[in-house]
Design a protein around this motif. Sequence first.
Motif: not given
Length: 186
Positions: A137-146
């Motif tokens: 992935a682009s380095g983003h994680n679930t927390w970033d998206y939340q």
Amino acid sequence: MFVRHPFERLASAYKERIATLEKDRIQPEPYYDDIRKFICQRYTHPNWVRSLLKKVHPCENFIPPFKHFVEFILTNTETSFGIARMDGHWQPYTVVCQVCKFKYNFIGKYETFNHDFNSLLKRLNVSDWNNEKRRGASGHNTWDYQQLFSSLPDNLICRLKRLYNDDFQLFNYRIEDYVNRTTLTC
């Protein structure tokens, strides 16, 4: 086919396609730059008037907030025609992959990609595939998206839930994985 949580797909599309300026991209993507500018013009600077004195557009290097991106993608989604015209990066899988028309013999998930991909290789009897270094992935994680979804009002969350309802149901995804609201009623 491989699927991904609808809200993760949406947040990833925003981060990669809309919230990345042209100067920060490896390859030009003028289509998404135009969408970013359109969102900015429509929702952030609707009263901006081009004049000879203002040569630089205020949306040229502006990243619209996630809320405005969601408002943009929800435009015209009350009809199947509107949904059919959506960009493939945020169009529901049930439409873009026509899940109800084709009988897929394998459905893997992005969230369990390594395991699912190995299962697919075994099913296909492929043993010499080098899948050691998968592009991640682009380095983003679930927390970033939340965090992106936590900034949205309930009415937009409810409209997204309706838009992606079939994807949630067919692929066994939960809205609670990205939206932590006990008071959400749609």
